[in-house]
Design a protein around this motif. Structure first.
Motif, PDB file in Angstrom:
ATOM      1  N   GLY A   2       0.640  -1.304  -0.010  1.00  0.00           N
ATOM      2  CA  GLY A   2       0.119  -0.059  -0.114  1.00  0.00           C
ATOM      3  C   GLY A   2       0.992   1.286   0.071  1.00  0.00           C
ATOM      4  O   GLY A   2       2.181   1.126  -0.223  1.00  0.00           O
ATOM      5  N   LYS A   3       0.206   2.412   0.210  1.00  0.00           N
ATOM      6  CA  LYS A   3       0.906   3.676   0.163  1.00  0.00           C
ATOM      7  C   LYS A   3       0.926   4.196   1.734  1.00  0.00           C
ATOM      8  O   LYS A   3       0.149   3.721   2.468  1.00  0.00           O
ATOM      9  CB  LYS A   3       0.063   4.506  -0.672  1.00  0.00           C
ATOM     10  N   GLN A  40     -14.884   5.191   2.678  1.00  0.00           N
ATOM     11  CA  GLN A  40     -14.050   4.483   1.643  1.00  0.00           C
ATOM     12  C   GLN A  40     -12.611   4.580   1.840  1.00  0.00           C
ATOM     13  O   GLN A  40     -11.877   3.476   1.664  1.00  0.00           O
ATOM     14  CB  GLN A  40     -14.452   5.059   0.447  1.00  0.00           C
ATOM     15  N   PHE A  41     -11.962   5.594   2.371  1.00  0.00           N
ATOM     16  CA  PHE A  41     -10.476   5.737   2.722  1.00  0.00           C
ATOM     17  C   PHE A  41     -10.346   4.692   3.955  1.00  0.00           C
ATOM     18  O   PHE A  41      -9.285   4.069   3.725  1.00  0.00           O
ATOM     19  CB  PHE A  41     -10.586   7.210   3.123  1.00  0.00           C
ATOM     20  N   ALA A  43     -11.410   2.029   4.572  1.00  0.00           N
ATOM     21  CA  ALA A  43     -11.462   0.595   4.183  1.00  0.00           C
ATOM     22  C   ALA A  43     -10.232   0.147   3.477  1.00  0.00           C
ATOM     23  O   ALA A  43      -9.874  -0.924   3.368  1.00  0.00           O
ATOM     24  CB  ALA A  43     -12.499   0.351   3.120  1.00  0.00           C
ATOM     25  N   SER A  44      -9.326   1.066   2.995  1.00  0.00           N
ATOM     26  CA  SER A  44      -8.240   0.883   2.197  1.00  0.00           C
ATOM     27  C   SER A  44      -7.059   1.010   3.582  1.00  0.00           C
ATOM     28  O   SER A  44      -5.690   0.750   2.955  1.00  0.00           O
ATOM     29  CB  SER A  44      -7.789   1.973   1.336  1.00  0.00           C
ATOM     30  N   VAL A  45      -7.354   1.161   4.873  1.00  0.00           N
ATOM     31  CA  VAL A  45      -6.048   1.511   5.849  1.00  0.00           C
ATOM     32  C   VAL A  45      -5.928   0.227   6.442  1.00  0.00           C
ATOM     33  O   VAL A  45      -6.739  -0.407   6.956  1.00  0.00           O
ATOM     34  CB  VAL A  45      -6.532   2.631   6.590  1.00  0.00           C
ATOM     35  N   ASP A 109      -0.897  -5.516   2.551  1.00  0.00           N
ATOM     36  CA  ASP A 109      -0.799  -4.779   1.077  1.00  0.00           C
ATOM     37  C   ASP A 109      -2.083  -3.632   1.405  1.00  0.00           C
ATOM     38  O   ASP A 109      -2.175  -2.927   0.243  1.00  0.00           O
ATOM     39  CB  ASP A 109      -1.845  -5.785   0.376  1.00  0.00           C
ATOM     40  N   ALA A 110      -2.400  -2.985   2.525  1.00  0.00           N
ATOM     41  CA  ALA A 110      -3.160  -1.771   2.705  1.00  0.00           C
ATOM     42  C   ALA A 110      -2.379  -0.855   2.807  1.00  0.00           C
ATOM     43  O   ALA A 110      -1.169  -0.769   2.922  1.00  0.00           O
ATOM     44  CB  ALA A 110      -4.369  -2.310   3.864  1.00  0.00           C
ATOM     45  N   ASP A 111      -2.950   0.372   3.083  1.00  0.00           N
ATOM     46  CA  ASP A 111      -2.364   1.937   3.227  1.00  0.00           C
ATOM     47  C   ASP A 111      -2.048   2.009   4.561  1.00  0.00           C
ATOM     48  O   ASP A 111      -2.642   1.359   5.522  1.00  0.00           O
ATOM     49  CB  ASP A 111      -3.099   2.920   2.535  1.00  0.00           C
ATOM     50  N   TRP A 113      -2.059   5.154   6.981  1.00  0.00           N
ATOM     51  CA  TRP A 113      -2.571   6.654   7.443  1.00  0.00           C
ATOM     52  C   TRP A 113      -1.769   7.215   8.404  1.00  0.00           C
ATOM     53  O   TRP A 113      -1.509   6.759   9.627  1.00  0.00           O
ATOM     54  CB  TRP A 113      -4.026   6.438   7.853  1.00  0.00           C
TER      55      TRP A 113
END
Length: 178
Positions: A2-3, A40-41, A43-45, A109-111, A113
């Protein structure tokens, strides 16, 4: 992988809180217009990093709860603080490089924050560890306060990768630092 993302709200003049760490100016806008976007954000963390002032603000303003559940969360501090039971909170200090590496590992694999504040995000930016900045500019000016990103030197130009406008005049700008 992830980022590493600094996701934050700011006044139009570049402050994320007042000088006394007050967020009433931000909270006055409510959450309804932003909730679906935030969900939505989130969910990617996969993990979080925050400073101790942000951690203490969350604990004081959301007593008895921890909004981030069991997500791994590193809190940067040199003080002894108490973690909420049953959470992924741990306290750390030192060089931002190993802290970032641990957060990335925790996220899988997630971001990651970078929750705040600006000084924490600036450490990541200064070390070249931020992949993206997402700033929601609120339609208000504070005049002074806690800066959005108090870096120690100019950054390379960032690339605008997206925008989202919200009812009430707020707008999110997404920048890539890669």
């Amino acid at each position: 992988m992830g980022k590493v993302i600094y996701y934050v709200a700011s006044s139009m003049d570049g402050y994320i809180a007042t000088e006394d760490d007050n967020l009433d100016w931000l909270l006055s806008f409510g959450f309804e217009a932003f909730q679906a976007h935030f969900d939505q954000f989130m969910a990617s963390v996969g993990s979080l990093v925050m400073g101790s002032a942000t951690y203490e603000w969350v604990r004081v303003n959301e007593p008895g709860t921890w909004a981030y559940g069991t997500l791994p969360c590193q809190v940067l501090t040199s003080r002894s603080l108490q973690a909420p039971e049953g959470t992924g909170v741990r306290f750390t200090s030192g060089d931002i490089g190993p802290i970032c590496a641990a957060a990335v590992s925790d996220a899988g694999d997630a971001d990651v924050w970078v929750v705040g504040g600006g000084k924490v995000a600036a450490q990541f930016a200064d070390a070249g560890l931020l992949d993206e900045i997402r700033v929601t500019y609120m339609p208000v000016a504070l005049g002074r306060g806690r800066p959005l990103l108090p870096v120690t030197a100019p950054t390379a130009p960032m690339r605008l990768t997206g925008t989202t406008s919200f009812n009430g005049g707020a707008a999110e700008l997404r920048y890539s630092l890669e």
